[in-house]
Design a protein around this motif. Sequence first.
Motif, PDB file in Angstrom:
ATOM      1  N   ASP A  78      48.976  40.709  46.694  1.00 15.69           N
ATOM      2  CA  ASP A  78      48.630  42.086  47.474  1.00 15.69           C
ATOM      3  C   ASP A  78      47.152  42.289  47.049  1.00 15.69           C
ATOM      4  OD1 ASP A  78      49.462  44.578  48.457  1.00 15.69           O
ATOM      5  OD2 ASP A  78      48.632  45.381  46.505  1.00 15.69           O
ATOM      6  N   ARG A  80      45.734  45.215  46.732  1.00 15.48           N
ATOM      7  CA  ARG A  80      45.542  46.382  45.831  1.00 15.48           C
ATOM      8  C   ARG A  80      45.854  46.009  44.405  1.00 15.48           C
ATOM      9  NH1 ARG A  80      46.754  52.513  46.078  1.00 15.48           N
ATOM     10  NH2 ARG A  80      47.079  52.867  44.078  1.00 15.48           N
ATOM     11  N   GLY A  83      42.987  43.763  43.054  1.00 16.28           N
ATOM     12  CA  GLY A  83      41.843  44.692  42.695  1.00 16.28           C
ATOM     13  C   GLY A  83      42.021  45.431  41.486  1.00 16.28           C
ATOM     14  N   MET A  84      43.086  46.051  41.295  1.00 17.53           N
ATOM     15  CA  MET A  84      43.550  46.661  39.892  1.00 17.53           C
ATOM     16  C   MET A  84      43.897  45.850  39.021  1.00 17.53           C
ATOM     17  SD  MET A  84      45.452  49.993  41.740  1.00 17.53           S
ATOM     18  CE  MET A  84      45.041  51.037  40.161  1.00 17.53           C
TER      19      MET A  84
END
Length: 100
Positions: A78, A80, A83-84
């Motif tokens: 995923d 997100r 990225g996190m």
Amino acid sequence: MRKIVLFCAAGMSTSVMVQKMQEAADAQGYPCEIAAYSVAEVGTYGPDADMVLLGPQIRFNLNKVRKQLPKKPVEVIDMRAYGMMDGAAIIEFVKEKLGD
């Protein structure tokens, strides 16, 4: 012990993700071995994996990798969560896909 393999463009951008995932797995008591490689090494490291994950930046390789590893679960991380650097979310995703 589950073997999870991540593939990305050069095998470098996922190294931090591997660390975050391993920390989360250890905290949860989920026994696994996680490694990252270049997508060019799918044929070498993919066949021995329980779960194959692709970095979102190479999602366009999903069908190609699935054809190379027809008996393995192959998924894209995923964007997100990647990225996190949310290793816990990705470990949960892996556990769900593997039925663990």
